[in-house]
Design a protein around this motif. Structure first.
Motif, PDB file in Angstrom:
ATOM      1  N   VAL A  34     -63.771 -28.323  41.510  1.00  0.00           N
ATOM      2  CA  VAL A  34     -62.959 -27.468  41.057  1.00  0.00           C
ATOM      3  C   VAL A  34     -61.770 -28.279  40.977  1.00  0.00           C
ATOM      4  N   ASP A  35     -61.511 -28.810  39.733  1.00  0.00           N
ATOM      5  CA  ASP A  35     -60.459 -29.760  39.501  1.00  0.00           C
ATOM      6  C   ASP A  35     -59.035 -29.217  39.079  1.00  0.00           C
ATOM      7  N   ARG A  36     -58.580 -28.153  40.189  1.00  0.00           N
ATOM      8  CA  ARG A  36     -57.363 -27.570  39.746  1.00  0.00           C
ATOM      9  C   ARG A  36     -56.310 -27.821  40.858  1.00  0.00           C
ATOM     10  N   VAL A  37     -55.395 -28.356  40.583  1.00  0.00           N
ATOM     11  CA  VAL A  37     -54.112 -28.834  40.996  1.00  0.00           C
ATOM     12  C   VAL A  37     -52.936 -28.519  40.509  1.00  0.00           C
ATOM     13  N   PRO A  38     -51.957 -27.796  41.172  1.00  0.00           N
ATOM     14  CA  PRO A  38     -50.580 -27.418  40.523  1.00  0.00           C
ATOM     15  C   PRO A  38     -50.054 -28.449  40.002  1.00  0.00           C
ATOM     16  N   GLU A  39     -49.331 -28.201  38.882  1.00  0.00           N
ATOM     17  CA  GLU A  39     -48.487 -29.092  38.158  1.00  0.00           C
ATOM     18  C   GLU A  39     -47.546 -29.879  39.028  1.00  0.00           C
ATOM     19  N   GLY A  40     -47.511 -31.181  38.615  1.00  0.00           N
ATOM     20  CA  GLY A  40     -46.658 -31.797  39.634  1.00  0.00           C
ATOM     21  C   GLY A  40     -47.217 -32.804  40.423  1.00  0.00           C
ATOM     22  N   THR A  41     -48.540 -32.433  40.659  1.00  0.00           N
ATOM     23  CA  THR A  41     -49.267 -33.310  41.910  1.00  0.00           C
ATOM     24  C   THR A  41     -49.592 -34.727  41.254  1.00  0.00           C
ATOM     25  N   VAL A  42     -49.452 -35.718  42.098  1.00  0.00           N
ATOM     26  CA  VAL A  42     -49.772 -37.035  41.752  1.00  0.00           C
ATOM     27  C   VAL A  42     -51.247 -37.350  41.628  1.00  0.00           C
ATOM     28  N   ASP A  43     -51.636 -38.456  40.801  1.00  0.00           N
ATOM     29  CA  ASP A  43     -53.098 -38.713  40.715  1.00  0.00           C
ATOM     30  C   ASP A  43     -53.537 -39.467  42.065  1.00  0.00           C
ATOM     31  N   GLY A  44     -54.798 -39.826  41.854  1.00  0.00           N
ATOM     32  CA  GLY A  44     -55.279 -40.419  43.141  1.00  0.00           C
ATOM     33  C   GLY A  44     -54.738 -41.800  43.449  1.00  0.00           C
ATOM     34  N   PRO A  45     -54.533 -42.665  42.488  1.00  0.00           N
ATOM     35  CA  PRO A  45     -53.897 -44.017  42.848  1.00  0.00           C
ATOM     36  C   PRO A  45     -52.379 -43.851  43.532  1.00  0.00           C
ATOM     37  N   THR A  46     -51.565 -42.952  42.674  1.00  0.00           N
ATOM     38  CA  THR A  46     -50.539 -42.775  43.157  1.00  0.00           C
ATOM     39  C   THR A  46     -50.426 -42.151  44.664  1.00  0.00           C
ATOM     40  N   ALA A  47     -51.343 -41.275  44.805  1.00  0.00           N
ATOM     41  CA  ALA A  47     -51.144 -40.667  46.097  1.00  0.00           C
ATOM     42  C   ALA A  47     -51.627 -41.617  47.028  1.00  0.00           C
ATOM     43  N   ARG A  48     -52.395 -42.695  47.056  1.00  0.00           N
ATOM     44  CA  ARG A  48     -52.884 -43.523  48.025  1.00  0.00           C
ATOM     45  C   ARG A  48     -51.472 -44.687  48.102  1.00  0.00           C
ATOM     46  N   THR A  49     -50.866 -44.864  47.050  1.00  0.00           N
ATOM     47  CA  THR A  49     -49.854 -45.768  47.509  1.00  0.00           C
ATOM     48  C   THR A  49     -48.715 -45.024  48.180  1.00  0.00           C
ATOM     49  N   LEU A  50     -48.587 -43.571  47.657  1.00  0.00           N
ATOM     50  CA  LEU A  50     -47.370 -42.904  48.565  1.00  0.00           C
ATOM     51  C   LEU A  50     -47.821 -42.687  50.194  1.00  0.00           C
ATOM     52  N   LEU A  51     -49.053 -42.549  50.205  1.00  0.00           N
ATOM     53  CA  LEU A  51     -49.329 -42.301  51.737  1.00  0.00           C
ATOM     54  C   LEU A  51     -49.177 -43.592  52.438  1.00  0.00           C
ATOM     55  N   THR A  52     -49.038 -44.670  51.823  1.00  0.00           N
ATOM     56  CA  THR A  52     -48.801 -46.028  52.702  1.00  0.00           C
ATOM     57  C   THR A  52     -47.136 -45.895  52.993  1.00  0.00           C
ATOM     58  N   ARG A  53     -46.484 -45.376  52.187  1.00  0.00           N
ATOM     59  CA  ARG A  53     -45.146 -45.370  52.460  1.00  0.00           C
ATOM     60  C   ARG A  53     -44.548 -44.162  53.424  1.00  0.00           C
ATOM     61  N   LEU A  54     -45.402 -43.124  53.524  1.00  0.00           N
ATOM     62  CA  LEU A  54     -44.948 -42.071  54.730  1.00  0.00           C
ATOM     63  C   LEU A  54     -44.817 -42.788  56.057  1.00  0.00           C
ATOM     64  N   ALA A  55     -43.867 -42.194  56.572  1.00  0.00           N
ATOM     65  CA  ALA A  55     -43.477 -42.639  58.086  1.00  0.00           C
ATOM     66  C   ALA A  55     -44.562 -42.019  59.149  1.00  0.00           C
ATOM     67  N   VAL A  56     -45.030 -42.915  59.901  1.00  0.00           N
ATOM     68  CA  VAL A  56     -46.083 -42.403  60.767  1.00  0.00           C
ATOM     69  C   VAL A  56     -45.518 -42.362  62.247  1.00  0.00           C
ATOM     70  N   ALA A  57     -45.493 -40.902  62.640  1.00  0.00           N
ATOM     71  CA  ALA A  57     -44.739 -40.392  63.997  1.00  0.00           C
ATOM     72  C   ALA A  57     -45.562 -39.423  64.648  1.00  0.00           C
ATOM     73  N   GLU A  58     -45.401 -39.271  66.015  1.00  0.00           N
ATOM     74  CA  GLU A  58     -45.877 -38.213  66.598  1.00  0.00           C
ATOM     75  C   GLU A  58     -45.236 -36.900  66.302  1.00  0.00           C
ATOM     76  N   PRO A  59     -46.037 -35.931  66.157  1.00  0.00           N
ATOM     77  CA  PRO A  59     -45.523 -34.411  65.778  1.00  0.00           C
ATOM     78  C   PRO A  59     -44.275 -34.037  66.837  1.00  0.00           C
TER      79      PRO A  59
END
Length: 228
Positions: A34-59
């Motif tokens: 089901v390749d349905r994602v909301p408009e504005g969702t980034v593609d796979g490579p961009t998501a992988r890049t953005l993930l590396t930039r997210l701060a890692v912290a305890e909840p």
């Protein structure tokens, strides 16, 4: 040859239904694509890049969090569902109209009374609107403990109603998910792992929310299933 046949069938489905679903055909890894994602969702490579930039912290703590409204009190993310763009249709109605096919609205109203959903989380088809719920891909409680607790209420209301974070899904599976993060819960339909990870990272990056180490690991695995 199989890929060409699959693509042709998916194109025919899109032509006949107008639905932004690539198909309901078995995926190579099992499940229903089901390749349905909301408009504005980034593609796979961009998501992988953005993930590396997210701060890692305890909840963070859940103190002060209240989703339910009580005579206007509580509900730190606002009342479900808001009409945030002022077009007369609340976000639930907008998501149902976006994600369902064969949509029929109530006479003179925005509310959707019937339609058909190819549920991305299970791969099942749901034709009873009352059995469909709107999921916050990044749960509101998770937003709270990963940064939203410090936001002004207006920003939390905007985030809670952001169409990029909302998907129409089968009610039962939405209930089973609750406020769990990807290291605790992923859609039973494994073919949707890439899309789920993309939506999740899009929202976390947009709002500058943190992730735990386990959460980031689960998202890395989900995004590794993306074709590109």
């Amino acid at each position: 040859m199989l890929r060409r046949t699959t693509a042709a069938l998916a194109a025919l489905l899109l032509l006949l239904t107008g639905c932004d679903v690539v198909g309901s055909l078995p995926a190579a890894g099992g499940g229903t694509t089901v390749d349905r994602v909301p408009e504005g969702t980034v593609d796979g490579p961009t998501a992988r890049t953005l993930l590396t930039r997210l701060a890692v912290a305890e909840p963070g703590r859940m103190s002060g969090y209240a989703r339910d409204c009580d005579n206007g009190a509580g509900c730190v993310f606002g009342r479900p569902w808001e009409d945030v763009d002022g077009d007369g249709c609340d976000q639930r109605s907008q998501v149902l109209a976006r994600d369902l096919t064969d949509v029929r609205r109530k006479e003179g109203r925005c509310a959707v009374e019937s339609g058909s959903l190819l549920d991305p989380y299970t791969g099942d088809t749901v034709t009873t609107v009352s059995k469909i719920q709107i999921d916050h891909v990044v749960p509101l409680a998770e937003m709270w403990r990963s940064g939203a607790a410090a936001w002004p209420r207006e920003r939390r209301v905007a985030a809670a109603n952001d169409l990029r974070n909302l998907l129409a899904v089968q009610g039962g599976v939405n209930q089973s998910k609750g406020d769990q993060t990807p290291d605790e819960w992923m859609p039973p339909n494994g073919a949707f792992a890439c899309q789920y990870g993309r939506v999740y990272v899009t929202v976390k990056a947009e709002y500058g929310l943190s992730v735990t180490a386990a959460e980031r690991g689960a998202l890395e695995r989900a995004l590794a299933t993306c074709a590109a």
